[in-house]
Design an enzyme around this catalytic site. Structure first.
Site, PDB file in Angstrom:
ATOM      1  N   ASP A 130       0.833  -1.195   0.000  1.00 19.38           N
ATOM      2  CA  ASP A 130       0.000   0.000   0.000  1.00 19.38           C
ATOM      3  C   ASP A 130       0.881   1.264   0.000  1.00 19.38           C
ATOM      4  O   ASP A 130       1.880   1.317   0.735  1.00 19.38           O
ATOM      5  CB  ASP A 130      -0.847  -0.043   1.284  1.00 19.38           C
ATOM      6  CG  ASP A 130      -1.957   0.964   1.324  1.00 19.38           C
ATOM      7  OD1 ASP A 130      -2.791   0.960   0.409  1.00 19.38           O
ATOM      8  OD2 ASP A 130      -2.008   1.750   2.293  1.00 19.38           O
ATOM      9  N   GLU A 148       1.740  -0.392  -4.868  1.00 16.08           N
ATOM     10  CA  GLU A 148       0.869   0.722  -5.236  1.00 16.08           C
ATOM     11  C   GLU A 148       1.724   1.973  -5.199  1.00 16.08           C
ATOM     12  O   GLU A 148       1.931   2.565  -4.138  1.00 16.08           O
ATOM     13  CB  GLU A 148      -0.310   0.859  -4.254  1.00 16.08           C
ATOM     14  CG  GLU A 148      -1.270   1.957  -4.699  1.00 16.08           C
ATOM     15  CD  GLU A 148      -2.114   2.560  -3.574  1.00 16.08           C
ATOM     16  OE1 GLU A 148      -3.165   3.132  -3.875  1.00 16.08           O
ATOM     17  OE2 GLU A 148      -1.709   2.492  -2.398  1.00 16.08           O
TER      18      GLU A 148
HETATM   19  C1  GLC Z   1      -4.169   3.102  -0.524  1.00 17.66           C
HETATM   20  C2  GLC Z   1      -5.387   2.203  -0.478  1.00 17.66           C
HETATM   21  C3  GLC Z   1      -6.549   3.020  -0.012  1.00 17.66           C
HETATM   22  C4  GLC Z   1      -6.249   3.545   1.375  1.00 17.66           C
HETATM   23  C5  GLC Z   1      -4.931   4.313   1.395  1.00 17.66           C
HETATM   24  C6  GLC Z   1      -4.457   4.534   2.795  1.00 17.66           C
HETATM   25  O1  GLC Z   1      -4.291   4.099  -1.471  1.00 17.66           O
HETATM   26  O2  GLC Z   1      -5.599   1.611  -1.735  1.00 17.66           O
HETATM   27  O3  GLC Z   1      -7.742   2.284   0.008  1.00 17.66           O
HETATM   28  O4  GLC Z   1      -7.282   4.371   1.808  1.00 17.66           O
HETATM   29  O5  GLC Z   1      -3.908   3.613   0.732  1.00 17.66           O
HETATM   30  O6  GLC Z   1      -4.031   3.327   3.351  1.00 17.66           O
END
Ligand code: GLC
Length: 549
Positions: free
Chosen positions: A229, A284
């Site tokens: 994440d 991500e």
């Molecule tokens: C990422 C996740 C999202 C979350 C954020 C904070 O972007 O995909 O759902 O709110 O991180 O953890």
């Protein structure tokens, strides 16, 4: 699983993202018993949000469906104990299961049953921040001299009475600074997201060590990797400098891109590479360009995969899709990185909704996602052509406005759509037309989008060109995107028509001509599967072509 000279499993795999709250609920009785035993769920959101979320048992019971659809791996969004301020992305214990979803035993069963069906399982690693209820943060905020104080990022405020946040960074979700003042210890702590999600201090080796232990905990249980994440958030500039005023309103989480993150990732990569089952790290990296994202592959010593988000920013528009395809081919190619494609997830409106609600377009998009060179990530429900649910204001629960794409998956046409809801309502409204657009109903219809996904997934699995081949964009009329994939003599062409009119698309043909292998319209439509390609594409039609014999 055997390896030899074969491509790594994650290169050829199609992943399927499961958002556990919204996937399936199978054992409400066991949940109630767990919660009763614990005297309720500390800090959890009330009512339907809590009682009718999905559970791990629900996922386990749908594994046969996932194998039948033809996917290879599952990515599970967080299921660890959480106060659910960000619906699980605020974790209070990295090494357990929230009683809402089940137990560690349930997780082990899910993993074993997935592996028994040749489905790999990766889980979310929310490493940038914890919940403010995590014992680490509870300790850190207890005093300035607390043992874990330096596991988070604390600074004095600015101004005469130190009442101004330490810099001008803004947080995601709601407007406001990325800092919260802690009255008890009279300092500010950093949070790129909500105040309940304090950022960890990854420049502290103790944090690296603690998170490494978390990684090992799950790898030792047998998970096949992690989706990291907001991984580009981990390393911060130690000076914590202001951003230029014109960018200050943009959440800092889409801007942080500090070189120290690369060193952290090289360490984490060594940890996973030491495991013989080849776990994968998927990042991500929510930065704005493919070039910035590609940097996170390092020299094949950081992430194995990083989502190429810019393609998600396109409308149903040939020029934009062509540009993103070309850019990915060049940018990831230059650094020898294998792209990862995603068109929907739990943070953005679903692709069908973004493309104006048309199922034709959703069908065409499947040819892009599964035809592009790289690993494909499918969000649960895409194979059903799901649209975002309409969320009335009184049912809004997410601080980031993302409820629509998180509507529960309808499994069958009954009023509860296969969820063991008792008399509770679902935690969010159902997506549109759930009585017909559900897995069971569509599974009986050979003309459905679900049947199309199955044919495309099977065609992809059977073709080295589609799983491993190079990609060459072909010259076409402006309203069309076509590309050729080729690998060791195996060839396929994907043609996607974005226009409202039928359009001639001439393609250099192999000896036996082109045959339509998969078509958006199945046997109907302009081009029927198994017939010769006629040199034209219908309105918003997509075709997968293979050489005829
Ligand atoms: C990422 C996740 C999202 C979350 C954020 C904070 O972007 O995909 O759902 O709110 O991180 O953890």
């Amino acid at each position: 699983m055997p390896d030899g000279d074969a491509a790594p499993w994650w290169k050829t795999a199609v992943f399927y993202q499961v958002y556990p709250r919204s996937f399936a609920l199978a054992d409400l009785g066991a949940r109630r018993a767990r919660l009763d035993q614990l005297g309720g769920l500390a800090g959890a959101a009330p009512g339907a949000v809590r009682d009718s979320a999905g559970d791990l048992e629900g996922i386990r019971q749908r594994l046969d469906y996932l194998a039948w659809v033809g996917i290879d791996a599952i990515w599970l969004s967080p299921f660890q104990p959480s106060p659910m301020v960000d619906f699980g992305y605020d974790i209070a214990d990295f090494c357990d299961v929230d009683p809402l979803f089940g137990t560690l035993d349930d997780f082990d069963c899910l993993l074993a049953d997935a592996h028994a069906r040749n489905l790999r399982v990766i889980i979310d690693l929310v490493a940038n921040h914890t919940s403010d209820q995590h014992p680490w943060f509870v300790d850190a905020r207890s005093s300035r001299t607390a043992a874990l104080r330096n596991w988070y990022i604390w600074r004095d405020g600015r101004g005469p009475d130190r009442a101004t946040p330490p810099n001008n960074w803004t947080r995601a979700f709601g407007k406001g600074p990325a800092w919260t003042y802690d009255e008890a210890t009279k300092q500010w702590y950093l949070h790129l997201f909500m105040p309940e999600q304090p950022d960890l201090n990854w420049s502290n080796p103790e944090v690296v060590e603690a998170m490494t232990a978390v990684i090992r905990f799950w790898l030792d249980r047998g998970v096949d990797g992690f989706r990291l994440d907001v991984v580009h958030g981990l390393g911060k500039d130690p000076e914590l400098p202001d951003v230029p005023a014109e960018r200050a309103a943009l959440p800092y989480c889409v801007q942080n891109d500090h070189p120290s993150t690369h060193g952290i990732l090289r360490e984490l990569r060594k940890v996973v590479d030491a495991y013989p089952h080849h776990p994968v790290l998927v990042g991500e990296v929510f930065l704005l360009t493919a070039r910035q994202i590609a940097a996170y592959y390092g020299a094949d010593d950081e992430l194995h995969l990083a989502f190429n988000f810019p393609a998600m920013g396109c409308d149903f528009d040939a020029a934009c899709i062509r540009r993103r395809t070309d850019e990915a081919t060049r940018v990831f190619g230059e650094v020898n990185a294998w792209p990862a494609w995603v068109l929907s997830n739990h943070d953005q409106p679903r692709l069908r909704t973004r493309y104006g609600g048309s199922e034709r377009r959703a069908r065409a998009a499947a040819f892009l996602l599964l035809g592009w060179r790289g690993t494909a990530f499918l969000y649960a429900g895409e194979e059903l052509g799901t649209e975002d649910a309409e969320i009335p204001p009184e049912q809004t629960v997410d601080p980031g406005g993302r409820d629509g794409c998180r509507a529960p998956i309808p499994w069958d046409p009954t009023p509860n759509h296969g969820w063991e809801l008792d008399s509770q309502p679902a935690w969010l409204p159902w997506p549109p037309q759930a009585s017909v657009r559900n897995a069971e109903t569509l599974s009986h219809d050979p003309a459905s989008i679900l049947a199309l996904y199955r044919r495309l997934l099977a065609a992809r699995k059977a073709s080295p060109a589609l799983t491993l081949g190079d990609l060459e964009l072909l010259a076409t009329p402006e309203s069309v995107v076509a590309f050729r994939r080729e690998w060791e003599g195996d060839v396929r062409v994907v043609v996607v028509g974005f226009g409202k009119e039928e359009c001639a698309v001439e393609l250099e043909a192999p000896q036996g001509g082109w045959v339509v292998e998969v078509a958006t319209g199945g046997e109907e439509g302009l081009a029927g599967e198994g017939t010769a390609y006629l040199g034209r594409i219908g309105p918003e039609e997509a075709l997968l072509l293979k050489p005829g014999r």
